[in-house]
Write a protein that holds these residues in place. Structure first.
Motif, PDB file in Angstrom:
ATOM      1  N   ALA A 150      -5.413  -8.808   5.893  1.00 31.31           N
ATOM      2  CA  ALA A 150      -5.220  -8.648   4.795  1.00 31.31           C
ATOM      3  C   ALA A 150      -5.685  -8.944   3.465  1.00 31.31           C
ATOM      4  N   PRO A 151      -5.532  -9.237   2.293  1.00 25.56           N
ATOM      5  CA  PRO A 151      -5.931  -8.851   1.292  1.00 25.56           C
ATOM      6  C   PRO A 151      -6.656 -10.349   0.848  1.00 25.56           C
ATOM      7  N   LEU A 152      -7.256 -10.148   0.337  1.00 21.55           N
ATOM      8  CA  LEU A 152      -8.120 -11.637  -0.315  1.00 21.55           C
ATOM      9  C   LEU A 152      -7.257 -12.533  -1.730  1.00 21.55           C
ATOM     10  N   GLN A 153      -7.185 -13.700  -1.131  1.00 20.90           N
ATOM     11  CA  GLN A 153      -6.383 -14.448  -2.352  1.00 20.90           C
ATOM     12  C   GLN A 153      -6.394 -13.666  -3.500  1.00 20.90           C
ATOM     13  N   ASP A 154      -5.856 -13.266  -4.419  1.00 17.85           N
ATOM     14  CA  ASP A 154      -5.262 -13.321  -5.913  1.00 17.85           C
ATOM     15  C   ASP A 154      -5.996 -11.581  -6.552  1.00 17.85           C
ATOM     16  N   ALA A 155      -5.973 -11.397  -5.187  1.00 16.69           N
ATOM     17  CA  ALA A 155      -6.219  -9.359  -5.082  1.00 16.69           C
ATOM     18  C   ALA A 155      -4.720  -8.791  -5.277  1.00 16.69           C
ATOM     19  N   ASP A 156      -5.548  -7.808  -5.930  1.00 14.19           N
ATOM     20  CA  ASP A 156      -4.272  -6.874  -6.736  1.00 14.19           C
ATOM     21  C   ASP A 156      -4.358  -5.819  -6.085  1.00 14.19           C
ATOM     22  N   VAL A 157      -2.635  -5.873  -5.142  1.00 13.43           N
ATOM     23  CA  VAL A 157      -2.615  -5.496  -4.018  1.00 13.43           C
ATOM     24  C   VAL A 157      -1.883  -3.949  -4.935  1.00 13.43           C
ATOM     25  N   THR A 158      -2.518  -2.477  -5.341  1.00  7.47           N
ATOM     26  CA  THR A 158      -1.460  -1.706  -5.177  1.00  7.47           C
ATOM     27  C   THR A 158      -1.527  -0.422  -4.892  1.00  7.47           C
ATOM     28  N   ALA A 159      -0.016   0.474  -5.655  1.00  8.18           N
ATOM     29  CA  ALA A 159      -0.069   2.326  -4.338  1.00  8.18           C
ATOM     30  C   ALA A 159       0.369   3.238  -5.250  1.00  8.18           C
ATOM     31  N   GLY A 160       0.676   4.219  -4.933  1.00  7.61           N
ATOM     32  CA  GLY A 160       1.148   5.151  -5.841  1.00  7.61           C
ATOM     33  C   GLY A 160       1.963   6.373  -4.800  1.00  7.61           C
ATOM     34  N   PHE A 161       3.200   6.752  -5.109  1.00 18.18           N
ATOM     35  CA  PHE A 161       3.195   7.923  -4.015  1.00 18.18           C
ATOM     36  C   PHE A 161       4.379   8.895  -4.642  1.00 18.18           C
ATOM     37  N   GLU A 162       5.105   9.351  -4.089  1.00 16.55           N
ATOM     38  CA  GLU A 162       6.428   9.993  -4.839  1.00 16.55           C
ATOM     39  C   GLU A 162       7.406   8.966  -3.106  1.00 16.55           C
ATOM     40  N   PHE A 163       8.437   9.429  -3.906  1.00 13.85           N
ATOM     41  CA  PHE A 163       9.705   8.373  -3.189  1.00 13.85           C
ATOM     42  C   PHE A 163      11.278   9.328  -3.305  1.00 13.85           C
ATOM     43  N   ASP A 164      11.916   9.316  -2.568  1.00 14.27           N
ATOM     44  CA  ASP A 164      13.937   9.443  -2.472  1.00 14.27           C
ATOM     45  C   ASP A 164      14.332   8.393  -2.604  1.00 14.27           C
ATOM     46  N   SER A 224       4.279  14.290 -15.651  1.00 15.92           N
ATOM     47  CA  SER A 224       3.462  14.845 -15.450  1.00 15.92           C
ATOM     48  C   SER A 224       1.765  14.685 -15.245  1.00 15.92           C
ATOM     49  N   LYS A 225       1.817  13.440 -14.105  1.00 17.14           N
ATOM     50  CA  LYS A 225       0.533  12.925 -13.626  1.00 17.14           C
ATOM     51  C   LYS A 225       0.923  13.211 -11.703  1.00 17.14           C
ATOM     52  N   SER A 226      -0.120  13.152 -11.447  1.00 15.95           N
ATOM     53  CA  SER A 226       0.180  13.055  -9.907  1.00 15.95           C
ATOM     54  C   SER A 226      -0.257  11.133  -9.599  1.00 15.95           C
ATOM     55  N   PRO A 227       0.200  11.248  -8.093  1.00  9.03           N
ATOM     56  CA  PRO A 227       0.553   9.957  -8.188  1.00  9.03           C
ATOM     57  C   PRO A 227      -1.339   9.438  -7.752  1.00  9.03           C
ATOM     58  N   SER A 228      -1.921   8.174  -7.755  1.00 17.63           N
ATOM     59  CA  SER A 228      -3.210   7.100  -8.190  1.00 17.63           C
ATOM     60  C   SER A 228      -2.852   5.938  -6.697  1.00 17.63           C
ATOM     61  N   PRO A 229      -3.934   5.590  -6.620  1.00 19.63           N
ATOM     62  CA  PRO A 229      -3.740   4.582  -6.041  1.00 19.63           C
ATOM     63  C   PRO A 229      -3.066   2.818  -6.881  1.00 19.63           C
ATOM     64  N   ASN A 230      -3.675   3.413  -8.102  1.00 22.34           N
ATOM     65  CA  ASN A 230      -3.965   2.467  -8.717  1.00 22.34           C
ATOM     66  C   ASN A 230      -2.298   1.829  -9.951  1.00 22.34           C
ATOM     67  N   ASP A 231      -1.348   3.124  -9.355  1.00 23.34           N
ATOM     68  CA  ASP A 231       0.010   3.362 -10.201  1.00 23.34           C
ATOM     69  C   ASP A 231       0.113   2.591 -10.416  1.00 23.34           C
ATOM     70  N   GLN A 232       0.926   1.358  -8.863  1.00 20.98           N
ATOM     71  CA  GLN A 232       1.534   0.368  -9.734  1.00 20.98           C
ATOM     72  C   GLN A 232       0.850  -1.117  -8.405  1.00 20.98           C
ATOM     73  N   VAL A 233       1.240  -2.411  -9.112  1.00 22.12           N
ATOM     74  CA  VAL A 233       0.696  -3.228  -8.844  1.00 22.12           C
ATOM     75  C   VAL A 233       2.023  -4.000  -7.850  1.00 22.12           C
ATOM     76  N   ILE A 234       1.735  -4.021  -6.745  1.00 21.54           N
ATOM     77  CA  ILE A 234       3.048  -4.499  -5.240  1.00 21.54           C
ATOM     78  C   ILE A 234       2.732  -5.508  -5.421  1.00 21.54           C
ATOM     79  N   ALA A 235       2.248  -6.012  -5.548  1.00 21.84           N
ATOM     80  CA  ALA A 235       1.829  -7.225  -5.180  1.00 21.84           C
ATOM     81  C   ALA A 235       0.472  -8.213  -5.043  1.00 21.84           C
ATOM     82  N   LYS A 236      -0.515  -9.340  -5.177  1.00 22.99           N
ATOM     83  CA  LYS A 236      -1.202 -10.059  -5.279  1.00 22.99           C
ATOM     84  C   LYS A 236      -1.521 -10.665  -4.207  1.00 22.99           C
TER      85      LYS A 236
END
Length: 210
Positions: A164-178, A90-102
């Protein structure tokens, strides 16, 4: 692997039935207890595309798509209407949806993932077929812009940052996918008279590893 970066018509997949499949090996011990293990790290999805057909025009569209893929030969994209976003349906993707890495201060490329949680258990699903124009990203909650701060490979789901993201920084993403899939048959069997009467063909679709 032979794969066509084209999506099965979304209006036809809308009425399809299917979902995730797991494989579990179960050994019953003489004591009555069980030992359970799985050879699969990731689930695989199956669908029936025939259930989405509502007219002879839909059937013609399906046959054209089937022939262009040469049956089972070439894989393709599939929109799973029950699960195609990084967020709630019911929501729209946002850049903070999923933590994909540190961040580690050196790595620039990361694979998109979607994490499913229930209680203390979780499963991280690789996302390799993001939809063009839907990928958002952030580092430590600060949004980054595609084409300026990062690029996304739509064929692999790998996101690459300019810096490159800094040490221990949360890398997050939001998206639609197939879902990457193929036909699980080399034959479509249907008669026009039975189709008009409400009998739809069985058109199995199965997820593939890419």
């Amino acid at each position: 692997m032979s794969f066509h970066e084209i999506r099965f018509p979304a209006d036809l997949s809308f009425g399809a039935m299917g979902g995730p499949e797991r494989r579990t090996d179960i050994v019953e011990l003489t004591s009555g207890f069980e030992e359970r293990a799985t050879p699969w790290a990731h689930s695989r999805r199956r669908f029936d595309a025939g259930l989405g057909l509502r007219s002879l025009d839909d059937l013609e569209q399906l046959i054209a798509f089937f022939e262009a893929r040469r049956g089972q030969l070439f894989g393709f994209r599939w929109k799973d209407w029950s699960d195609y976003k990084s967020c709630a349906p019911s929501k729209s993707p946002s850049p903070n949806d999923q933590v994909i890495a540190k961040g580690d201060g050196a790595t620039k490329s990361f694979e998109l993932i979607k994490t499913y949680r229930s209680g203390s258990a979780e499963y991280a699903r690789p996302i390799c077929k993001p939809v063009k124009g839907t990928v958002l990203a952030a580092v430590q909650s600060v949004e980054r812009r595609e084409g300026v701060h990062f690029e996304i490979d739509l064929a692999t789901g790998v996101i690459t940052f300019e810096e490159a993201p800094l040490q221990d920084a949360d890398v997050t993403a939001g998206f639609e996918f197939d879902v990457p899939v193929r036909f699980d048959t080399d034959r479509i069997n249907v008669s026009v008279s039975s189709f008009k009467a409400g009998q739809v063909p069985d058109v199995p679709i199965v997820e593939v590893r890419v």
